[in-house]
Design an enzyme around this catalytic site. Structure first.
Site, short mmCIF file in Angstrom:
data_model
loop_
_atom_site.label_atom_id
_atom_site.label_comp_id
_atom_site.label_asym_id
_atom_site.label_seq_id
_atom_site.Cartn_x
_atom_site.Cartn_y
_atom_site.Cartn_z
N GLN A 103 0.85 -1.19 0.00
CA GLN A 103 0.00 0.00 0.00
C GLN A 103 0.89 1.24 0.00
O GLN A 103 0.39 2.36 -0.09
CB GLN A 103 -0.89 0.00 1.25
N VAL A 105 3.67 4.10 -1.07
CA VAL A 105 3.93 4.81 -2.32
C VAL A 105 5.39 5.27 -2.38
O VAL A 105 5.78 5.99 -3.30
CB VAL A 105 2.98 6.04 -2.45
N HIS A 121 -1.68 1.48 -4.08
CA HIS A 121 -2.07 2.88 -3.92
C HIS A 121 -1.19 3.82 -4.73
O HIS A 121 -1.09 5.01 -4.42
CB HIS A 121 -2.07 3.27 -2.43
N CYS A 132 -5.11 14.56 -19.24
CA CYS A 132 -4.79 13.61 -20.33
C CYS A 132 -4.13 12.34 -19.81
O CYS A 132 -3.92 11.39 -20.56
CB CYS A 132 -3.91 14.26 -21.40
N GLY A 191 3.20 -4.28 8.98
CA GLY A 191 3.16 -2.83 9.13
C GLY A 191 1.94 -2.16 8.56
O GLY A 191 2.02 -1.02 8.10
N GLU A 219 1.24 -3.44 17.10
CA GLU A 219 -0.14 -3.26 17.57
C GLU A 219 -1.05 -4.29 16.91
O GLU A 219 -0.83 -4.65 15.75
CB GLU A 219 -0.66 -1.86 17.19
N ALA A 235 9.06 -4.08 12.53
CA ALA A 235 9.37 -4.90 11.35
C ALA A 235 10.88 -5.04 11.10
O ALA A 235 11.33 -6.10 10.66
CB ALA A 235 8.70 -4.28 10.12
C1 BJW Z 1 4.61 -0.84 12.54
C2 BJW Z 1 5.77 -0.17 12.93
C3 BJW Z 1 6.97 -0.88 12.79
C4 BJW Z 1 4.14 1.17 13.25
N1 BJW Z 1 6.97 -2.15 12.30
N2 BJW Z 1 4.62 -2.09 12.08
C5 BJW Z 1 -15.21 -0.89 2.95
C6 BJW Z 1 -15.49 -0.58 4.27
C7 BJW Z 1 -15.28 0.71 4.76
C8 BJW Z 1 -14.80 1.71 3.93
C9 BJW Z 1 -14.54 1.41 2.62
C10 BJW Z 1 -14.75 0.13 2.14
N3 BJW Z 1 -14.39 0.11 0.83
C11 BJW Z 1 -13.95 1.34 0.48
C12 BJW Z 1 -14.04 2.17 1.54
C13 BJW Z 1 -13.64 3.61 1.58
C14 BJW Z 1 -12.15 3.83 1.75
C15 BJW Z 1 -11.72 3.18 3.07
O1 BJW Z 1 -11.15 2.11 3.10
N4 BJW Z 1 -11.98 3.85 4.18
C16 BJW Z 1 -11.66 3.31 5.50
C17 BJW Z 1 -10.43 4.00 6.05
C18 BJW Z 1 -12.85 3.51 6.40
N5 BJW Z 1 -11.40 3.31 0.63
C19 BJW Z 1 -11.21 4.01 -0.50
O2 BJW Z 1 -11.69 5.12 -0.65
C20 BJW Z 1 -10.40 3.34 -1.59
N6 BJW Z 1 -11.07 3.42 -2.83
C21 BJW Z 1 -12.19 2.71 -3.10
O3 BJW Z 1 -12.66 1.94 -2.31
O4 BJW Z 1 -12.68 2.92 -4.39
C22 BJW Z 1 -13.92 2.29 -4.74
C23 BJW Z 1 -15.00 3.28 -4.58
C24 BJW Z 1 -14.88 4.55 -5.12
C25 BJW Z 1 -15.90 5.46 -4.98
C26 BJW Z 1 -17.03 5.11 -4.27
C27 BJW Z 1 -17.15 3.84 -3.72
C28 BJW Z 1 -16.12 2.92 -3.88
C29 BJW Z 1 -9.08 4.09 -1.81
C30 BJW Z 1 -8.19 4.04 -0.63
C31 BJW Z 1 -6.93 4.89 -0.89
C32 BJW Z 1 -6.07 5.04 0.33
N7 BJW Z 1 -5.10 6.05 0.12
C33 BJW Z 1 -4.10 6.32 1.12
C34 BJW Z 1 -3.29 7.53 0.65
C35 BJW Z 1 -2.36 7.08 -0.50
C36 BJW Z 1 -1.44 8.15 -0.95
C37 BJW Z 1 -0.50 8.62 0.13
O5 BJW Z 1 0.37 7.87 0.59
O6 BJW Z 1 -0.66 9.77 0.51
O7 BJW Z 1 -3.28 5.18 1.30
S1 BJW Z 1 -4.78 6.54 2.77
C38 BJW Z 1 -3.47 5.73 3.63
O8 BJW Z 1 -3.98 4.53 4.26
C39 BJW Z 1 -2.51 5.26 2.53
C40 BJW Z 1 -2.14 3.90 3.00
O9 BJW Z 1 -1.65 3.12 1.92
C41 BJW Z 1 -3.41 3.37 3.59
C42 BJW Z 1 -3.23 2.25 4.54
O10 BJW Z 1 -2.52 2.64 5.67
P1 BJW Z 1 -1.42 1.67 6.31
O11 BJW Z 1 -0.33 1.46 5.34
O12 BJW Z 1 -2.06 0.49 6.87
O13 BJW Z 1 -0.80 2.63 7.43
P2 BJW Z 1 -1.40 2.94 8.90
O14 BJW Z 1 -0.75 4.19 9.34
O15 BJW Z 1 -2.85 2.88 8.93
O16 BJW Z 1 -0.87 1.73 9.79
C43 BJW Z 1 0.51 1.56 10.07
C44 BJW Z 1 0.66 0.31 10.92
O17 BJW Z 1 2.05 0.09 11.11
C45 BJW Z 1 0.01 0.41 12.31
O18 BJW Z 1 -0.81 -0.72 12.51
C46 BJW Z 1 1.20 0.38 13.27
O19 BJW Z 1 0.94 -0.32 14.48
C47 BJW Z 1 2.25 -0.32 12.45
N8 BJW Z 1 3.65 0.02 12.77
N9 BJW Z 1 5.50 1.07 13.37
C48 BJW Z 1 5.83 -2.71 11.96
N10 BJW Z 1 8.22 -0.32 13.13
ZN ZN Z 2 -2.06 16.53 -19.92
#
Ligand code: BJW
Ligand code: ZN
Length: 255
Positions: A103, A105, A121, A132, A191, A219, A235
């Site tokens: 996930q 970037v 992502h 475009c 992670g 966590e 990790a």
């Molecule tokens: C460690 C550590 C160490 C700390 N070692 N571990 C179903 C149910 C509910 C909602 C939805 C659903 N389906 C879709 C949705 C809506 C939404 C969503 O999921 N919302 C929920 C949050 C409620 N999803 C979307 O909108 C997605 N699109 C979609 O579904 O399209 C279809 C659609 C469109 C229109 C209408 C209807 C449907 C798109 C999701 C895009 C997410 N984008 C982001 C930003 C990307 C760009 C950027 O980087 O800026 O992606 S948000 C952010 O969260 C980023 C991440 O990739 C993503 C996940 O986060 P991640 O990687 O898990 O990080 P954290 O911070 O959450 O967790 C870190 C973890 O590490 C923690 O657990 C720590 O404990 C741990 N940690 N240190 C190991 N040293």
């Molecule tokens: Zn263009």
């Protein structure tokens, strides 16, 4: 972390595994100095996601969103892969098929040497024209204009090539990730808070398909209870120990 001893059951499943999926999130890059999104010290503690990571936010204030991504691009460019990224890359020497489904970037898996990678992502290393769809290097785009998004030759605005909330994930990438999760024997989630969908659904798929599930996260997550093994350590410590243990369990080779 000291030498990791796998249970007999996990050792046997790891020994027999051919297809491996590593599902990674922001926590894997934490020890490279990059912030996670959620939790203490995470990016969303300081900024609200809907102000930065949605198409609406970009339309409302393109300069603010562009500057935030320019800052994160710089951080990622200056960061180096950590021992967790290296351990994940090493898995490719131990199994016939390994797919890293990230996930993140930040590009750190590629820089650590992982060859088979799906970026669910998108990537912060590219910018793409809103109108475009033509792409260019993010570093060059920022060098041209660091305060507001530069314009494409077609007149459209450039944006980072990432997937924001409410946007669909790249279709082919998602289909491939579904396939990999459905047919893998070993699924390692590392992670990630596993709350963002559809990405988190991959864990469900692998579970339903009967894969051996391992989670590396200090966590607990909504999926911790279905894991065959949970390592509650950072990790950068847990993954090298886990990959060492996996290597020992696969030696001598069965063929
Ligand atoms: C460690 C550590 C160490 C700390 N070692 N571990 C179903 C149910 C509910 C909602 C939805 C659903 N389906 C879709 C949705 C809506 C939404 C969503 O999921 N919302 C929920 C949050 C409620 N999803 C979307 O909108 C997605 N699109 C979609 O579904 O399209 C279809 C659609 C469109 C229109 C209408 C209807 C449907 C798109 C999701 C895009 C997410 N984008 C982001 C930003 C990307 C760009 C950027 O980087 O800026 O992606 S948000 C952010 O969260 C980023 C991440 O990739 C993503 C996940 O986060 P991640 O990687 O898990 O990080 P954290 O911070 O959450 O967790 C870190 C973890 O590490 C923690 O657990 C720590 O404990 C741990 N940690 N240190 C190991 N040293
Ligand atoms: Zn263009």
């Amino acid at each position: 972390m000291s030498r990791l001893q796998l249970s007999e059951a996990v050792r046997e499943r790891v020994r027999a595994a051919e297809r491996v999926v590593v599902f990674s999130g922001a926590g894997v890059s934490r020890e490279s100095g990059l912030d996670t999104f959620r939790g203490a010290g995470g990016l969303w503690e300081r900024m609200r996601p809907e102000e930065l990571a949605t198409p609406e936010a970009f339309r409302a204030d393109p300069g603010k969103v562009w500057r935030w991504y320019a800052w994160r691009y710089q951080q990622a460019a200056e960061a180096a892969p950590n021992p967790a990224h290296a351990a994940i890359a090493r898995l490719e020497t131990l199994f016939p098929f390994v797919m890293v489904v990230t996930q993140n970037v930040d590009g750190l898996h590629q820089r650590a040497g992982s060859q088979s990678l799906l970026e669910l992502h998108g990537t912060i290393t590219r910018a793409v024209c809103e109108r475009c769809g033509s792409g260019r290097d993010m570093g060059e785009a920022i060098a041209e204009s660091s305060e507001r998004p530069p314009l494409c030759s077609c007149g459209g605005r450039l944006r980072p090539a990432v997937v924001w909330f409410g946007e669909v994930l790249p279709h082919e990438t998602l289909v491939l990730a579904y396939e990999e999760a459905t047919f893998c024997d070993l699924f390692i989630s590392v992670g990630t808070s596993a709350v963002v969908y559809p990405a988190a659904g991959l864990i469900e798929l692998a579970h339903q398909a009967g894969a051996c599930l391992i989670e590396v996260n200090p966590e607990p997550t909504p999926f911790s209870h279905v894991m065959d093994l949970r390592l509650a350590d950072p990790a950068g410590e847990a993954l090298p120990a886990l990959v060492d243990a996996i290597e020992r369990s696969r030696w001598p080779p069965t063929t």
